[in-house]
Design a protein around this motif. Sequence first.
Motif, PDB file in Angstrom:
ATOM      1  N   GLY A  27       0.805  -1.218   0.000  1.00  0.00           N
ATOM      2  CA  GLY A  27       0.000   0.000   0.000  1.00  0.00           C
ATOM      3  C   GLY A  27       0.839   1.269   0.000  1.00  0.00           C
ATOM      4  O   GLY A  27       0.312   2.364  -0.151  1.00  0.00           O
ATOM      5  N   THR A  29       4.034   3.860  -1.376  1.00  0.00           N
ATOM      6  CA  THR A  29       4.755   4.241  -2.587  1.00  0.00           C
ATOM      7  C   THR A  29       6.159   3.650  -2.519  1.00  0.00           C
ATOM      8  O   THR A  29       6.600   3.193  -1.453  1.00  0.00           O
ATOM      9  CB  THR A  29       4.881   5.774  -2.704  1.00  0.00           C
ATOM     10  OG1 THR A  29       5.680   6.238  -1.608  1.00  0.00           O
ATOM     11  CG2 THR A  29       3.510   6.456  -2.710  1.00  0.00           C
ATOM     12  N   GLY A  55       2.117   7.259  -8.990  1.00  0.00           N
ATOM     13  CA  GLY A  55       0.926   6.659  -8.425  1.00  0.00           C
ATOM     14  C   GLY A  55       1.046   5.170  -8.184  1.00  0.00           C
ATOM     15  O   GLY A  55       0.093   4.536  -7.756  1.00  0.00           O
ATOM     16  N   ALA A  56       2.228   4.595  -8.460  1.00  0.00           N
ATOM     17  CA  ALA A  56       2.412   3.157  -8.227  1.00  0.00           C
ATOM     18  C   ALA A  56       2.479   2.882  -6.727  1.00  0.00           C
ATOM     19  O   ALA A  56       3.085   3.632  -5.977  1.00  0.00           O
ATOM     20  CB  ALA A  56       3.681   2.667  -8.910  1.00  0.00           C
ATOM     21  N   ILE A  57       1.824   1.800  -6.315  1.00  0.00           N
ATOM     22  CA  ILE A  57       1.843   1.406  -4.907  1.00  0.00           C
ATOM     23  C   ILE A  57       2.276  -0.049  -4.784  1.00  0.00           C
ATOM     24  O   ILE A  57       2.123  -0.835  -5.717  1.00  0.00           O
ATOM     25  CB  ILE A  57       0.470   1.606  -4.221  1.00  0.00           C
ATOM     26  CG1 ILE A  57      -0.621   0.809  -4.938  1.00  0.00           C
ATOM     27  CG2 ILE A  57       0.103   3.071  -4.128  1.00  0.00           C
ATOM     28  CD1 ILE A  57      -1.894   0.691  -4.131  1.00  0.00           C
ATOM     29  N   VAL A  59       2.102  -3.797  -3.969  1.00  0.00           N
ATOM     30  CA  VAL A  59       1.007  -4.768  -3.925  1.00  0.00           C
ATOM     31  C   VAL A  59       1.446  -6.110  -3.349  1.00  0.00           C
ATOM     32  O   VAL A  59       0.615  -6.935  -2.990  1.00  0.00           O
ATOM     33  CB  VAL A  59       0.369  -4.978  -5.320  1.00  0.00           C
ATOM     34  CG1 VAL A  59      -0.323  -3.708  -5.785  1.00  0.00           C
ATOM     35  CG2 VAL A  59       1.392  -5.458  -6.332  1.00  0.00           C
ATOM     36  N   ARG A  80       2.425  -1.681  -8.582  1.00  0.00           N
ATOM     37  CA  ARG A  80       1.507  -1.500  -9.702  1.00  0.00           C
ATOM     38  C   ARG A  80       0.941  -0.102  -9.634  1.00  0.00           C
ATOM     39  O   ARG A  80       0.781   0.451  -8.556  1.00  0.00           O
ATOM     40  CB  ARG A  80       0.346  -2.492  -9.629  1.00  0.00           C
ATOM     41  CG  ARG A  80       0.714  -3.848 -10.103  1.00  0.00           C
ATOM     42  CD  ARG A  80      -0.509  -4.672 -10.495  1.00  0.00           C
ATOM     43  NE  ARG A  80      -0.092  -6.062 -10.438  1.00  0.00           N
ATOM     44  CZ  ARG A  80      -0.694  -6.999  -9.741  1.00  0.00           C
ATOM     45  NH1 ARG A  80      -1.783  -6.729  -9.059  1.00  0.00           N
ATOM     46  NH2 ARG A  80      -0.219  -8.209  -9.735  1.00  0.00           N
ATOM     47  N   ASN A  81       0.592   0.402 -10.793  1.00  0.00           N
ATOM     48  CA  ASN A  81      -0.069   1.702 -10.835  1.00  0.00           C
ATOM     49  C   ASN A  81      -1.441   1.552 -10.239  1.00  0.00           C
ATOM     50  O   ASN A  81      -2.132   0.559 -10.492  1.00  0.00           O
ATOM     51  CB  ASN A  81      -0.149   2.202 -12.272  1.00  0.00           C
ATOM     52  CG  ASN A  81      -0.481   3.683 -12.317  1.00  0.00           C
ATOM     53  OD1 ASN A  81      -1.507   4.097 -11.792  1.00  0.00           O
ATOM     54  ND2 ASN A  81       0.396   4.449 -12.921  1.00  0.00           N
ATOM     55  N   GLU A  82      -1.875   2.492  -9.423  1.00  0.00           N
ATOM     56  CA  GLU A  82      -3.174   2.404  -8.740  1.00  0.00           C
ATOM     57  C   GLU A  82      -4.333   2.222  -9.699  1.00  0.00           C
ATOM     58  O   GLU A  82      -5.337   1.631  -9.346  1.00  0.00           O
ATOM     59  CB  GLU A  82      -3.412   3.658  -7.893  1.00  0.00           C
ATOM     60  CG  GLU A  82      -2.508   3.723  -6.686  1.00  0.00           C
ATOM     61  CD  GLU A  82      -2.760   4.967  -5.869  1.00  0.00           C
ATOM     62  OE1 GLU A  82      -2.816   6.076  -6.452  1.00  0.00           O
ATOM     63  OE2 GLU A  82      -2.902   4.829  -4.661  1.00  0.00           O
ATOM     64  N   SER A  83      -4.194   2.691 -10.931  1.00  0.00           N
ATOM     65  CA  SER A  83      -5.303   2.568 -11.884  1.00  0.00           C
ATOM     66  C   SER A  83      -5.312   1.207 -12.567  1.00  0.00           C
ATOM     67  O   SER A  83      -6.231   0.887 -13.297  1.00  0.00           O
ATOM     68  CB  SER A  83      -5.231   3.673 -12.937  1.00  0.00           C
ATOM     69  OG  SER A  83      -4.028   3.566 -13.664  1.00  0.00           O
ATOM     70  N   SER A  84      -4.261   0.366 -12.330  1.00  0.00           N
ATOM     71  CA  SER A  84      -4.205  -0.981 -12.927  1.00  0.00           C
ATOM     72  C   SER A  84      -5.032  -1.945 -12.130  1.00  0.00           C
ATOM     73  O   SER A  84      -5.273  -1.767 -10.951  1.00  0.00           O
ATOM     74  CB  SER A  84      -2.756  -1.490 -12.964  1.00  0.00           C
ATOM     75  OG  SER A  84      -1.966  -0.655 -13.766  1.00  0.00           O
TER      76      SER A  84
END
Length: 85
Positions: A27, A29, A55-57, A59, A80-84
Amino acid sequence: LIADSTVILYTEEIPKGSTVEVPNVVGMTAADARATLENCGLNFAVSGAGRAASGAIAVKQSIEAGDSVAPATVVSVEFRNESSD
Protein backbone atom coordinates in the motif's frame (compact mmCIF):
# COMPACT_ATOMS: atom_id res chain seq x y z
CA LEU A 1 28.57 -8.20 -13.47
CA ILE A 2 25.45 -7.72 -15.53
CA ALA A 3 24.83 -4.22 -16.93
CA ASP A 4 22.67 -2.03 -14.66
CA SER A 5 23.03 -4.49 -11.78
CA THR A 6 23.41 -3.37 -8.18
CA VAL A 7 26.30 -4.33 -5.96
CA ILE A 8 25.75 -4.16 -2.21
CA LEU A 9 28.87 -3.79 -0.09
CA TYR A 10 28.56 -4.28 3.65
CA THR A 11 31.13 -2.31 5.62
CA GLU A 12 30.12 -3.09 9.17
CA GLU A 13 29.96 -6.37 11.00
CA ILE A 14 26.52 -7.73 11.88
CA PRO A 15 26.44 -9.78 15.09
CA LYS A 16 25.65 -13.46 14.49
CA GLY A 17 22.10 -14.40 15.30
CA SER A 18 20.74 -10.85 15.20
CA THR A 19 17.38 -10.42 13.46
CA VAL A 20 14.97 -7.67 12.48
CA GLU A 21 11.22 -7.84 11.90
CA VAL A 22 10.04 -7.23 8.34
CA PRO A 23 7.50 -4.38 8.21
CA ASN A 24 4.37 -4.33 6.05
CA VAL A 25 5.00 -2.07 3.05
CA VAL A 26 1.95 -3.10 0.97
CA GLY A 27 0.00 0.00 0.00
CA MET A 28 3.05 2.30 0.19
CA THR A 29 4.75 4.24 -2.59
CA ALA A 30 8.25 3.15 -3.66
CA ALA A 31 9.84 6.02 -1.70
CA ASP A 32 7.91 5.18 1.48
CA ALA A 33 8.57 1.44 1.16
CA ARG A 34 12.30 2.05 0.64
CA ALA A 35 12.51 4.38 3.64
CA THR A 36 10.54 1.98 5.86
CA LEU A 37 12.69 -1.01 4.97
CA GLU A 38 15.96 0.89 5.23
CA ASN A 39 14.96 2.29 8.64
CA CYS A 40 14.57 -1.33 9.80
CA GLY A 41 18.03 -2.24 8.51
CA LEU A 42 16.76 -4.07 5.42
CA ASN A 43 17.58 -3.66 1.73
CA PHE A 44 15.01 -2.93 -0.97
CA ALA A 45 14.53 -4.22 -4.52
CA VAL A 46 11.80 -3.05 -6.90
CA SER A 47 9.73 -5.06 -9.35
CA GLY A 48 6.74 -4.04 -11.45
CA ALA A 49 5.84 -0.38 -12.03
CA GLY A 50 7.99 0.88 -9.12
CA ARG A 51 9.59 4.23 -9.69
CA ALA A 52 8.65 4.39 -13.37
CA ALA A 53 4.95 5.08 -12.84
CA SER A 54 3.61 7.91 -10.77
CA GLY A 55 0.93 6.66 -8.43
CA ALA A 56 2.41 3.16 -8.23
CA ILE A 57 1.84 1.41 -4.91
CA ALA A 58 3.26 -1.75 -3.36
CA VAL A 59 1.01 -4.77 -3.92
CA LYS A 60 3.27 -7.61 -2.77
CA GLN A 61 6.49 -8.16 -0.85
CA SER A 62 8.85 -11.15 -1.04
CA ILE A 63 9.05 -11.68 2.73
CA GLU A 64 5.89 -11.52 4.79
CA ALA A 65 5.39 -8.73 7.30
CA GLY A 66 6.21 -9.89 10.80
CA ASP A 67 8.82 -12.46 9.72
CA SER A 68 12.22 -12.22 11.43
CA VAL A 69 15.23 -12.06 9.11
CA ALA A 70 18.91 -11.20 9.29
CA PRO A 71 19.75 -7.49 9.04
CA ALA A 72 20.52 -6.35 5.47
CA THR A 73 18.23 -9.00 3.93
CA VAL A 74 16.86 -7.89 0.54
CA VAL A 75 13.07 -7.53 0.44
CA SER A 76 11.69 -7.41 -3.12
CA VAL A 77 8.57 -5.30 -3.46
CA GLU A 78 6.20 -5.46 -6.44
CA PHE A 79 4.50 -2.24 -7.49
CA ARG A 80 1.51 -1.50 -9.70
CA ASN A 81 -0.07 1.70 -10.83
CA GLU A 82 -3.17 2.40 -8.74
CA SER A 83 -5.30 2.57 -11.88
CA SER A 84 -4.21 -0.98 -12.93
CA ASP A 85 -6.20 -4.08 -12.07
